[in-house]
Design a protein around this motif. Structure first.
Motif, short mmCIF file in Angstrom:
data_model
loop_
_atom_site.label_atom_id
_atom_site.label_comp_id
_atom_site.label_asym_id
_atom_site.label_seq_id
_atom_site.Cartn_x
_atom_site.Cartn_y
_atom_site.Cartn_z
N SER A 42 0.83 -1.21 0.00
CA SER A 42 0.00 0.00 0.00
C SER A 42 0.86 1.26 0.00
O SER A 42 0.64 2.18 -0.78
N LEU A 43 1.88 1.27 0.90
CA LEU A 43 2.75 2.46 0.99
C LEU A 43 3.53 2.67 -0.29
O LEU A 43 3.68 3.80 -0.78
N ASN A 44 4.04 1.56 -0.88
CA ASN A 44 4.81 1.69 -2.11
C ASN A 44 3.96 2.24 -3.24
O ASN A 44 4.39 3.15 -3.97
N ALA A 45 2.75 1.70 -3.38
CA ALA A 45 1.88 2.16 -4.46
C ALA A 45 1.53 3.63 -4.25
O ALA A 45 1.57 4.44 -5.18
N PHE A 46 1.22 3.97 -3.01
CA PHE A 46 0.85 5.35 -2.71
C PHE A 46 2.01 6.30 -3.03
O PHE A 46 1.85 7.33 -3.68
#
Ligand SMILES: O=C(O)CCC(=O)C(=O)O
Ligand SMILES: [Fe+2]
Length: 276
Positions: A42-46
């Motif tokens: 989630s953090l990487n995509a964001f």
């Protein structure tokens, strides 16, 4: 959490972009992503989406080197050396001798503890033999000397102090060093995500020398053959990223071992966005 071997498809990236653009809080977007994906995914995509949005008109901290002196409200630093790529500027008289002494005293009063590095996998701060200095960190605007230094560095580099991490003070003695490394976060490493979320990539680094050192202790750039010798009150600045905002591997740098004397520096890392 997603238990199948799915990867996040383009519809998710579109969804993140749409929600950023309509002003949803970053936390709420990440919370929703985590109902389907792991925290790291989630953090990487964001972060990827946020970066792609900010790269459209990327700006980075830059020092006005048109003249050899920079007139600030309370001092007049002098430009001594510049390199265009990677962008490096050496600046003298950023602090007076008595201001250096005051910051050293305040740092020692707080107590200097073993320095840490970021663990690539977990993102945690860990003690490592690549970095043997000791140090402490000041809160933003913690006292008049730190406020003056933060204000000068942000004005010098045309980058607001809200987009910077709090100042750290590091001390090296008797062979202590910081082996060559990059200050930017490696976006391919899972441990970077939790750092990137707090203000994006590191885009500028200042190392301010608070002591003179009899022998050793240079800030070295091994790929460039550049060595900056510590000089009390002077600072070296470099851009961790290139003009497009991409991390620049040529910024590889380190603090060479101190052979005689004590090296004390203040570091100031600047981020793409407000540091939270
Ligand atoms: O001590 C130095 O000269 C460099 C320090 C440094 O690279 C850092 O703290 O990231
Ligand atoms: Fe560094």
């Amino acid at each position: 959490m997603n238990t199948q071997l799915n990867t996040m498809g383009p519809e998710w990236f579109e969804w993140i972009k749409h929600n950023i653009q309509r002003g949803c809080t970053h936390e709420s977007i990440i919370d929703t992503l985590q109902k389907t994906w792991s925290r790291v995914e989630s953090l990487n995509a964001f972060n990827d989406v946020l970066n792609s949005l900010s790269k459209v008109d990327f700006k980075r901290p830059l020092i006005d080197t048109a003249t050899n002196f920079v007139q600030l409200p309370d001092c007049r630093p002098q430009i001594l050396f510049t390199l265009s790529n990677p962008y490096i500027v050496l600046i003298d008289n950023v602090l007076s001798i008595s201001e250096c002494d005051a910051i050293v005293l305040l740092a020692k009063q707080k107590g200097l503890n073993g320095s840490t590095v970021v663990d690539y996998d977990s993102g945690a701060s860990v003690v490592h033999d690549a970095r043997t200095s000791s140090g402490t960190s000041f809160e933003r605007s913690e006292n008049q000397f730190i406020t003056a230094l933060e204000t000068r560095l942000s004005t010098l580099s045309n980058w607001p102090l809200e987009k910077a991490e709090p100042i750290q003070v590091l001390q090296y003695r008797d062979g202590q060093q910081y082996k060559p490394h990059h200050d930017y976060f490696d976006v391919t490493k899972p441990g970077s995500a939790s750092h990137l979320i707090r203000g994006g990539q590191r885009v500028g680094t200042f190392v301010v020398y608070l002591t003179d050192v009899e022998q050793g202790g240079s800030t070295i750039f091994p790929n460039l053959g550049v060595e900056v010798r510590p000089r009390k009150g002077a600072a070296v600045f470099f851009s961790d990223v290139d003009e497009q905002g991409k991390p620049n591997p040529e910024t590889l740098h380190g603090g060479a071992p101190v052979i005689t004397g004590t090296k004390i520096v203040a570091t100031y890392w600047q981020r793409e966005r407000q540091f939270v």
